[in-house]
Design an enzyme around this catalytic site. Structure first.
Site, PDB file in Angstrom:
ATOM      1  N   SER A 190       0.858  -1.181   0.000  1.00 23.45           N
ATOM      2  CA  SER A 190       0.000   0.000   0.000  1.00 23.45           C
ATOM      3  C   SER A 190       0.898   1.235   0.000  1.00 23.45           C
ATOM      4  O   SER A 190       1.795   1.334  -0.831  1.00 23.45           O
ATOM      5  CB  SER A 190      -0.941  -0.044   1.194  1.00 23.45           C
ATOM      6  OG  SER A 190      -1.847   1.015   1.146  1.00 23.45           O
ATOM      7  N   HIS A 207      -2.906  -1.127  -3.183  1.00 23.69           N
ATOM      8  CA  HIS A 207      -3.966  -0.139  -2.960  1.00 23.69           C
ATOM      9  C   HIS A 207      -3.678   1.050  -3.855  1.00 23.69           C
ATOM     10  O   HIS A 207      -2.558   1.507  -3.960  1.00 23.69           O
ATOM     11  CB  HIS A 207      -3.971   0.315  -1.497  1.00 23.69           C
ATOM     12  CG  HIS A 207      -4.354  -0.788  -0.559  1.00 23.69           C
ATOM     13  ND1 HIS A 207      -4.124  -0.734   0.782  1.00 23.69           N
ATOM     14  CD2 HIS A 207      -4.953  -1.984  -0.797  1.00 23.69           C
ATOM     15  CE1 HIS A 207      -4.565  -1.842   1.348  1.00 23.69           C
ATOM     16  NE2 HIS A 207      -5.074  -2.620   0.407  1.00 23.69           N
ATOM     17  N   ASP A 219      -4.478  -4.496   5.911  1.00 26.14           N
ATOM     18  CA  ASP A 219      -4.921  -5.384   4.836  1.00 26.14           C
ATOM     19  C   ASP A 219      -3.735  -6.207   4.324  1.00 26.14           C
ATOM     20  O   ASP A 219      -2.641  -5.683   4.159  1.00 26.14           O
ATOM     21  CB  ASP A 219      -5.499  -4.541   3.690  1.00 26.14           C
ATOM     22  CG  ASP A 219      -6.067  -5.401   2.578  1.00 26.14           C
ATOM     23  OD1 ASP A 219      -6.601  -6.481   2.881  1.00 26.14           O
ATOM     24  OD2 ASP A 219      -5.977  -4.988   1.412  1.00 26.14           O
TER      25      ASP A 219
END
Lengths: 192, 284
Positions: free
Chosen positions: A16, A43, A136
């Site tokens: 991310s 992401h 995540d």
């Protein structure tokens, strides 16, 4: 491809915040004939449709594509999860996409890609988690670990933001904790 | 401990039971998507697979809830702005000589894309001759679509996307959000203005088994629905769309969906649109 007596079928990478430059670096150092599919879930901003795949292609020695639903997964290709879709690996070695609700505020969600890779490839997958600002991916990487796949966590000291890697380290002990340079080396050693 | 379904054989039994005890057939949904949805149902209801199957056999209200959970799909206003810009600039204007424009949104969920398209048709002066039918299998989503009231969380996305799309048009560089929406100052919910809301007919339709109106459509939207189906069901649905389109009619799929298999040669891809090839018109 066999390493330490293990036959791998795919590499999955999740990241991310700060991960674009890390993924670029890894892809730029990888052997152009790396035989496995490399599946990348990052992401990203959902309204910026283009740019990421082009940016990675500038650096990568292996072709980077955004898969369509039901595309067959092929070796020597880098697949980037498309913006605003979850990306799953199916049992018949194809991709599927979904617009299910966001997971950990994210779509694509790294957990989903990792878990489906764990289920499909079981111990024959290498999962790598990189820098990022939420958790995540940690549970998904644990799924890979639980299925006896190989797991690599980027060394938190080398991360822009270490929330994601630390979340993974809190859940289980990965096979390796490596800097981006060492991750690229490790992958190339798989290919040689 | 979260309940995870990892046994495809169990899923097959569940799907057979569901088919037997309802009018729904999910047997051709793609395996992993159905497994995820079922895992979520088990977790949300805190039951295991045996209990789920027992309840499917005995509790018809529960069956309906399960079906709603399996078929829920997220959508938003002007999802993929580039696609809507293309429609606005290059494709919708080509319909202006038609007396009536027939449009079908197949799998419309809560209706945001139905209203997105109506806004563009209105900007192009085509709203009055547009006949719009929007269908879904999920009655809860259809209820939201009919009321045209959406949560505040949609607001920012909507605002960014609508400006992005409408600013590319020739006549409407300066469209205010209030032209199409009432925005509540209390909670930020947005409500579609009634002149748009009264146009579409939202109705229940099962894409897998159901029959739609006898008319043919100029445009069929089916965005991010086929991704949940396996390839053989995708082909069946594409056959249906092909039959339901006028010659040179447009099929609009999700950004990363494609027409594969037998029907690939029967559509030409043009920008974001699949156009029915008149040269290959078949009667089924």
């Amino acid at each position: 491809m066999e390493i330490n007596g293990k036959k791998y079928k795919a590499v999955v990478i999740g990241g991310s915040a700060g991960s674009f430059s890390v993924v670029s670096k890894i892809l730029s150092k990888m052997s152009p004939d790396f035989p496995l599919p490399v599946i990348v879930c990052m992401h990203r901003l959902k309204h910026v449709r283009s740019g990421l795949v082009e940016g990675l292609n500038l650096k990568s020695k292996i072709k980077v594509v955004e898969p369509c639903d039901k595309d067959k997964i092929e070796g020597n290709k880098v697949y980037l999860a498309p913006s605003n879709y979850h990306l799953f690996i199916e049992f018949d070695n194809t991709f599927s996409l979904s617009t299910e609700s966001v997971h950990n505020h994210s779509r694509p969600a790294i957990d989903y890609t990792f878990s489906s890779a764990a289920y499909t490839y079981r111990d024959k997958v290498l999962g790598i988690i990189l820098t990022g600002a939420n958790k995540d991916g940690a549970n998904g990487l644990k799924d890979i670990h639980d299925k006896n796949g190989t797991t690599i966590v980027q060394d938190p000291a080398s991360c822009d933001i270490d929330t994601m890697t630390k979340a993974a380290l809190n859940l289980f002990e990965p096979d390796y904790i490596l800097t981006p340079e060492k991750i690229a080396e490790y992958l190339n050693q798989l290919a040689s | 401990m979260t309940e995870k379904v990892e046994n495809i054989a169990e899923i097959r039994i569940f799907l057979r039971e569901l088919k037997k005890h309802s009018s729904y057939d999910f047997c051709d949904y793609s395996d992993s998507s159905i497994m995820r949805r079922v895992s979520k149902i088990l977790n949300d209801n805190k039951i295991d697979m045996d209990q789920l199957i027992t309840r499917i056999r005995t509790d018809s209200e529960f069956v309906e809830n399960v079906v709603q959970d399996i078929t829920v799909n997220t959508t938003e206003f002007f999802r993929d702005p580039w696609m809507w810009k293309e429609l606005y600039k290059n494709y919708l204007p080509s319909l202006k000589n038609k007396k009536i424009i027939n449009i079908w949104h197949a799998g419309c969920s809560s209706g945001q894309e139905v209203y997105s398209n109506l806004i563009l048709l209105n900007e192009l002066g085509l709203l009055d001759k547009s006949r719009v039918v929007a269908t879904d299998i999920n009655n809860e989503m259809l209820k939201i679509a009919r009321t045209g009231v959406y949560n505040a969380k949609y607001n920012k996305t909507f605002d960014d996307n609508i400006r992005d799309v409408l600013e590319c048009g020739e006549m409407s560089a300066d469209v205010s959000v209030e032209k199409y929406f009432d925005i509540s100052e209390d909670d930020g919910t947005i409500r579609i203005k009634s002149f748009l809301r009264k146009i579409p007919v939202f109705k229940y339709h099962d894409l897998v088994n159901g029959d739609i109106d006898s008319i043919k459509f100029d445009i069929i939207f089916c965005r991010n629905v086929l991704i949940y189906f396996n390839t053989s069901l995708q082909t069946r649905i594409l056959q249906k769309f092909h039959k339901k389109l006028v010659n040179r009619g447009m099929l609009i799929l999700g950004n990363h969906e494609g027409v594969n298999g037998f029907y690939r040669a029967k559509f030409s891809k043009d920008g974001p649109v699949y156009i029915k090839n008149s040269a290959y018109t078949f009667q089924f």
